[in-house]
Motif scaffolding. Structure first.
Motif, mmCIF file in Angstrom:
data_model
loop_
_atom_site.group_PDB
_atom_site.id
_atom_site.type_symbol
_atom_site.label_atom_id
_atom_site.label_comp_id
_atom_site.label_asym_id
_atom_site.label_seq_id
_atom_site.Cartn_x
_atom_site.Cartn_y
_atom_site.Cartn_z
ATOM 1 N N CYS A 125 0.825 -1.213 0.000
ATOM 2 C CA CYS A 125 0.000 0.000 0.000
ATOM 3 C C CYS A 125 0.856 1.260 0.000
ATOM 4 C CB CYS A 125 -0.930 0.009 1.216
ATOM 5 S SG CYS A 125 -2.312 -1.123 1.090
ATOM 6 N N LYS A 126 1.976 1.201 0.685
ATOM 7 C CA LYS A 126 2.860 2.360 0.768
ATOM 8 C C LYS A 126 3.772 2.489 -0.448
ATOM 9 C CE LYS A 126 3.065 2.540 5.834
ATOM 10 N NZ LYS A 126 3.957 2.436 7.028
ATOM 11 N N GLY A 127 3.813 1.440 -1.290
ATOM 12 C CA GLY A 127 4.682 1.474 -2.465
ATOM 13 C C GLY A 127 6.149 1.494 -2.120
ATOM 14 N N GLU A 128 6.526 0.797 -1.059
ATOM 15 C CA GLU A 128 7.912 0.838 -0.599
ATOM 16 C C GLU A 128 8.872 0.153 -1.573
ATOM 17 O OE1 GLU A 128 7.765 -0.904 3.266
ATOM 18 O OE2 GLU A 128 7.004 0.919 4.226
ATOM 19 N N HIS A 129 8.369 -0.883 -2.266
ATOM 20 C CA HIS A 129 9.200 -1.637 -3.203
ATOM 21 C C HIS A 129 8.357 -2.025 -4.415
ATOM 22 C CE1 HIS A 129 11.899 -1.910 0.212
ATOM 23 N NE2 HIS A 129 10.941 -2.486 0.919
ATOM 24 N N PRO A 130 8.970 -2.395 -5.536
ATOM 25 C CA PRO A 130 8.188 -2.873 -6.678
ATOM 26 C C PRO A 130 7.299 -4.048 -6.266
ATOM 27 C CG PRO A 130 10.460 -2.461 -7.335
ATOM 28 C CD PRO A 130 10.418 -2.328 -5.840
ATOM 29 N N PRO A 131 6.051 -4.071 -6.727
ATOM 30 C CA PRO A 131 5.114 -5.112 -6.281
ATOM 31 C C PRO A 131 5.611 -6.540 -6.457
ATOM 32 C CG PRO A 131 3.909 -3.377 -7.401
ATOM 33 C CD PRO A 131 5.365 -3.068 -7.581
ATOM 34 N N ARG A 132 6.244 -6.843 -7.588
ATOM 35 C CA ARG A 132 6.683 -8.230 -7.794
ATOM 36 C C ARG A 132 7.786 -8.599 -6.815
ATOM 37 N NH1 ARG A 132 5.290 -13.096 -10.685
ATOM 38 N NH2 ARG A 132 6.487 -14.459 -9.320
ATOM 39 N N LEU A 133 8.679 -7.662 -6.500
ATOM 40 C CA LEU A 133 9.722 -7.963 -5.515
ATOM 41 C C LEU A 133 9.103 -8.158 -4.135
ATOM 42 C CD1 LEU A 133 12.765 -5.675 -6.415
ATOM 43 C CD2 LEU A 133 12.167 -7.947 -7.253
ATOM 44 N N SER A 134 8.130 -7.317 -3.793
ATOM 45 C CA SER A 134 7.444 -7.473 -2.504
ATOM 46 C C SER A 134 6.763 -8.833 -2.427
ATOM 47 C CB SER A 134 6.411 -6.360 -2.318
ATOM 48 O OG SER A 134 7.033 -5.099 -2.179
ATOM 49 N N LEU A 135 6.146 -9.242 -3.538
ATOM 50 C CA LEU A 135 5.461 -10.534 -3.562
ATOM 51 C C LEU A 135 6.447 -11.677 -3.381
ATOM 52 C CD1 LEU A 135 3.110 -12.430 -4.025
ATOM 53 C CD2 LEU A 135 3.431 -12.119 -6.499
ATOM 54 N N ASP A 136 7.542 -11.670 -4.140
ATOM 55 C CA ASP A 136 8.502 -12.769 -4.036
ATOM 56 C C ASP A 136 9.122 -12.833 -2.643
ATOM 57 O OD1 ASP A 136 8.008 -13.530 -6.622
ATOM 58 O OD2 ASP A 136 9.717 -12.459 -7.481
ATOM 59 N N ALA A 137 9.403 -11.668 -2.055
ATOM 60 C CA ALA A 137 9.936 -11.642 -0.693
ATOM 61 C C ALA A 137 8.930 -12.250 0.279
ATOM 62 C CB ALA A 137 10.272 -10.211 -0.278
ATOM 63 N N TYR A 138 7.661 -11.885 0.117
ATOM 64 C CA TYR A 138 6.631 -12.444 0.994
ATOM 65 C C TYR A 138 6.535 -13.960 0.838
ATOM 66 C CZ TYR A 138 2.201 -14.152 2.590
ATOM 67 O OH TYR A 138 1.254 -14.936 3.196
ATOM 68 N N LEU A 139 6.511 -14.438 -0.406
ATOM 69 C CA LEU A 139 6.363 -15.877 -0.642
ATOM 70 C C LEU A 139 7.512 -16.666 -0.020
ATOM 71 C CD1 LEU A 139 5.171 -15.858 -4.371
ATOM 72 C CD2 LEU A 139 3.773 -16.285 -2.335
ATOM 73 N N LEU A 140 8.734 -16.178 -0.183
ATOM 74 C CA LEU A 140 9.884 -16.868 0.396
ATOM 75 C C LEU A 140 9.819 -16.879 1.918
ATOM 76 C CD1 LEU A 140 12.653 -15.443 -1.963
ATOM 77 C CD2 LEU A 140 11.916 -17.838 -1.841
ATOM 78 N N ARG A 141 9.392 -15.766 2.506
ATOM 79 C CA ARG A 141 9.313 -15.695 3.965
ATOM 80 C C ARG A 141 8.151 -16.525 4.501
ATOM 81 N NH1 ARG A 141 10.334 -9.143 4.362
ATOM 82 N NH2 ARG A 141 12.428 -9.191 3.427
ATOM 83 N N ALA A 142 7.048 -16.562 3.757
ATOM 84 C CA ALA A 142 5.914 -17.385 4.183
ATOM 85 C C ALA A 142 6.301 -18.863 4.188
ATOM 86 C CB ALA A 142 4.718 -17.152 3.263
ATOM 87 N N MET A 143 7.030 -19.283 3.168
ATOM 88 C CA MET A 143 7.485 -20.670 3.129
ATOM 89 C C MET A 143 8.443 -20.963 4.287
ATOM 90 S SD MET A 143 6.047 -22.291 0.606
ATOM 91 C CE MET A 143 4.604 -21.344 1.132
ATOM 92 N N SER A 144 9.320 -20.018 4.572
ATOM 93 C CA SER A 144 10.269 -20.207 5.668
ATOM 94 C C SER A 144 9.547 -20.287 7.007
ATOM 95 C CB SER A 144 11.281 -19.054 5.686
ATOM 96 O OG SER A 144 12.053 -19.043 4.503
ATOM 97 N N SER A 145 8.554 -19.423 7.196
ATOM 98 C CA SER A 145 7.797 -19.428 8.442
ATOM 99 C C SER A 145 7.014 -20.726 8.616
ATOM 100 C CB SER A 145 6.837 -18.238 8.464
ATOM 101 O OG SER A 145 6.083 -18.201 9.664
#
Length: 242
Positions: A125-145
């Motif tokens: 929502c804040k546009g801190e990073h490109p959406p696809r990079l934010s998504l890939d970071a989330y997916l990797l962290r969700a898998m790790s968690s």
């Protein structure tokens, strides 16, 4: 009458009857809940738009026989309003919520996944990073968690120090030449180093990666997630076709 109250992110829902809706919420303390919001599809609904996807809410429910009943909702953060005007951010958020549901629906303790999802949606929502990079970071962290952390530097099989070129979702990530099976992906070190930066939250390194490395890592991340979830993430397929 038994009630409970919790904070949660609305993941989605579907129609029930003429005016009701069953909503799915990832909560901080009660896992994934599915509850009936009575009359929500009427113009004068007391819930209004507070139970639309991506809304962060304080929700109170009455425990029912088969489905709980929503009795009170307070809007905490209207993330949905910040996403609808940006197609890339909206589609990334859709993949995030579907993945969060798949990872969390059978887990009794979802606090970590809940906090990770809220943080990722807020960043979009804040546009801190490109959406696809934010998504890939989330997916990797969700898998790790969830206990499926990929090995991205050292060999996932023998632990040989990396970085390495090969990657296999079934075998857990990066592979050295001795452990690499036939058919393993060969994306190159830059893609795996990019994934490692995303997983670690090293945004300067991730954003400076070559475009080909970002594209390769996005494909590897998608493959890794869907392999370990043992099902397709429908919204991810839509995103990749677009």
């Amino acid at each position: 009458m038994k009630f409970y109250r919790d904070e949660g992110m609305v993941l989605g829902g579907h129609k029930l009857g003429e005016a009701d809706r069953i909503i799915t919420v990832l909560t901080r303390s009660h896992g994934v809940i599915r509850a009936v919001a009575k009359g929500i599809r009427r113009t004068k609904s007391r819930f209004g738009s507070r139970l639309e996807p991506f809304m962060l809410v304080d929700i109170q429910c009455h425990v029912g026989r088969s489905l709980d009943i929503v009795t009170q909702v307070e809007l905490l953060e209207p993330f949905g309003r910040g996403l609808v005007g940006d197609y890339d951010a909206y589609t990334a958020a859709t993949v995030m919520t579907e993945t969060a549901l798949r990872v969390s629906e059978a887990e009794p303790d979802t606090r970590g996944q809940y906090l990770l999802l809220v943080s990722a949606i807020r960043s979009l929502c804040k546009g801190e990073h490109p959406p696809r990079l934010s998504l890939d970071a989330y997916l990797l962290r969700a898998m790790s968690s969830a206990g499926w952390a990929p090995s991205l530097i050292d060999c996932a099989q023998c632990g040989a120090p990396g970085p390495h070129r090969a990657f296999s979702s079934p075998l857990g990530g990066a592979l050295c030449p001795a452990c690499r099976p036939n058919g393993a992906f060969l994306p190159g070190e830059e893609a795996l180093l990019h994934m490692a930066a995303l997983l670690a939250g090293d945004w300067p390194t991730a954003e400076a990666s070559p475009e080909h490395a970002k594209a390769q890592s996005a494909r590897l991340t998608s493959s890794y997630v869907q392999w370990h979830l043992e099902r397709k993430v429908k919204s991810l397929a839509v995103l990749e076709r677009a």
